[in-house]
Design an enzyme around this catalytic site. Structure first.
Site, mmCIF file in Angstrom:
data_model
loop_
_atom_site.group_PDB
_atom_site.id
_atom_site.type_symbol
_atom_site.label_atom_id
_atom_site.label_comp_id
_atom_site.label_asym_id
_atom_site.label_seq_id
_atom_site.Cartn_x
_atom_site.Cartn_y
_atom_site.Cartn_z
ATOM 1 N N GLN A 107 47.487 28.953 18.923
ATOM 2 C CA GLN A 107 48.681 29.745 18.649
ATOM 3 C C GLN A 107 48.328 31.160 18.219
ATOM 4 O OE1 GLN A 107 49.826 28.243 14.235
ATOM 5 N NE2 GLN A 107 49.596 26.601 15.755
ATOM 6 N N HIS A 109 50.438 34.607 15.944
ATOM 7 C CA HIS A 109 51.616 35.032 15.183
ATOM 8 C C HIS A 109 51.876 36.521 15.408
ATOM 9 C CE1 HIS A 109 51.351 31.188 13.251
ATOM 10 N NE2 HIS A 109 50.226 31.482 12.630
ATOM 11 N N GLU A 128 47.808 35.565 7.815
ATOM 12 C CA GLU A 128 47.529 34.436 6.929
ATOM 13 C C GLU A 128 46.033 34.344 6.668
ATOM 14 O OE1 GLU A 128 49.148 31.277 9.267
ATOM 15 O OE2 GLU A 128 47.367 31.078 10.527
ATOM 16 N N HIS A 185 44.336 31.411 17.238
ATOM 17 C CA HIS A 185 43.657 30.560 16.267
ATOM 18 C C HIS A 185 44.202 29.141 16.320
ATOM 19 C CE1 HIS A 185 47.323 31.856 14.203
ATOM 20 N NE2 HIS A 185 47.232 30.734 13.504
ATOM 21 N N ARG A 205 53.048 29.238 20.527
ATOM 22 C CA ARG A 205 52.045 28.334 21.076
ATOM 23 C C ARG A 205 51.642 28.769 22.481
ATOM 24 N NH1 ARG A 205 55.920 23.950 20.099
ATOM 25 N NH2 ARG A 205 55.789 23.315 17.921
#
Length: 336
Positions: A107, A109, A128, A185, A205
């Site tokens: 995936q 972000h 993150e 990642h 995804r």
């Protein structure tokens, strides 16, 4: 209990904010949140504990003090004095524990700008990081890719050329991994992490091992969004992890500004007692091992493995005492 007011009528809060956990079932989840951490979790494959969250998909309820019964998003909206009067409509951080009993989807972000343009109002981008609580021998992450151009990236994704596209990176217990938005990642089977992230639940995804969901259909992919938001060529952040001995304890700075504009993350390997002064509007705390106390304003609060809480703005000085492994984080100064 009503908030205490000082002489000029400003509400003050000098106790930590403890939170009720929120659990999420995931196709890749397991039962380690129960067996390893002692949480009472729902039946099924539980992949995520949202430990400190004000996100609408899983806000925590405050357990104690004058804010008891409120969700964290309500406290953020109505009691900014406890958070240093930070700018922003949403509480900016989210702390999770993830139990990858199976591999997560590959995936990526979005950043704040893409999320603002394409997702629901108020949704942030998602940078993150992971502190690896536990990793089975031989564990690895998907981290980054080998495409040199966006056109090559798109072609390899559409062709399903995953072996040539995706980078595999070994990982072990105690590692720290920083994952900026735009980074392809995935956690893989046998890894448990504490995740500190922007308060976002947006995931694109690009590959999911052709798994099917509860409805018997393959889970949705987001190929165009993945191509649009992936950083090309792939970039590895240059971490400068700093470790400081303080008596018998160790304090490690994993990441902070300017590399990480959204949060700073620290590890405290505590043996004995350590004092701290407030250096940020508020601090998020997760106890990953051991037990002891949090002490502030002349009061002592027992804490142990699996406890998560917020140190509000009006606690200027505090101490941890005991034998514990603690991860703390503080908000960055980036504007939304």
């Amino acid at each position: 209990m009503r908030p205490v007011r000082n002489r000029i009528g400003v509400n003050i809060l000098t106790e930590p904010i403890f939170l009720e956990p929120v659990f999420h079932q995931k196709i890749w989840g397991g039962r380690k949140l129960e067996t390893d951490f002692g949480y009472t979790i729902p039946d099924g494959k539980i992949g995520e504990l949202w430990a400190i969250s004000a996100h609408p998909n899983g806000p925590n309820v405050i357990e104690n003090g004058p804010l008891a019964g409120l969700t964290l998003d309500q406290a953020w909206a109505d009691h900014q004095e406890y958070f240093g009067h930070q700018q922003g409509k949403v509480f900016p951080l989210l702390t999770k524990i993830l139990d990858a009993n199976d591999s997560l989807s590959v995936q990526v972000h979005p950043d704040d700008a893409y999320a603002k343009a394409h997702e629901r109002p108020g949704e942030l981008g998602k940078t993150e990081c992971w502190y690896v609580i536990e990793a089975d021998p031989g564990s690895y992450l998907i981290y980054g890719h080998h495409a040199k151009t966006r056109e090559e990236l798109a072609q390899m994704i559409h062709d399903g050329d995953w072996d040539d596209l995706l980078r595999k990176v070994p990982v072990k217990t105690g590692d720290f991994v920083y994952v900026p938005s735009g980074t392809i990642h995935a956690l893989n089977k046998g890894i448990m992490v504490l995740e500190t992230q922007q308060s976002s639940d947006t995931t694109y995804r690009l590959y999911d091992y052709d798994r099917v969901g509860a409805d018997g259909k393959k889970r949705e992919l987001h190929l165009q969004q993945s191509i649009d938001t992936t950083t090309v060529p792939s970039q590895d952040p240059k971490l400068d992890i700093q470790t400081e001995k303080r008596g018998d304890s160790t304090v490690t700075t994993f990441v902070t500004a300017p590399l990480s504009p959204f949060f700073s993350v620290y590890r405290i390997q505590l043996k004995g007692s350590l004092d701290f002064d407030r250096e940020a509007p508020y601090t998020l705390v997760s106890v990953l091992a051991g037990n002891g106390t949090f002490e502030a304003d002349g009061k002592s609060y027992p804490i142990k493995k699996g406890i998560h809480f917020i140190i509000p703005n009006q606690i200027e000085h505090w101490a941890f005492t005991g034998d514990m492994d603690i991860i703390t984080s503080t908000p960055g100064k980036a504007e939304e």
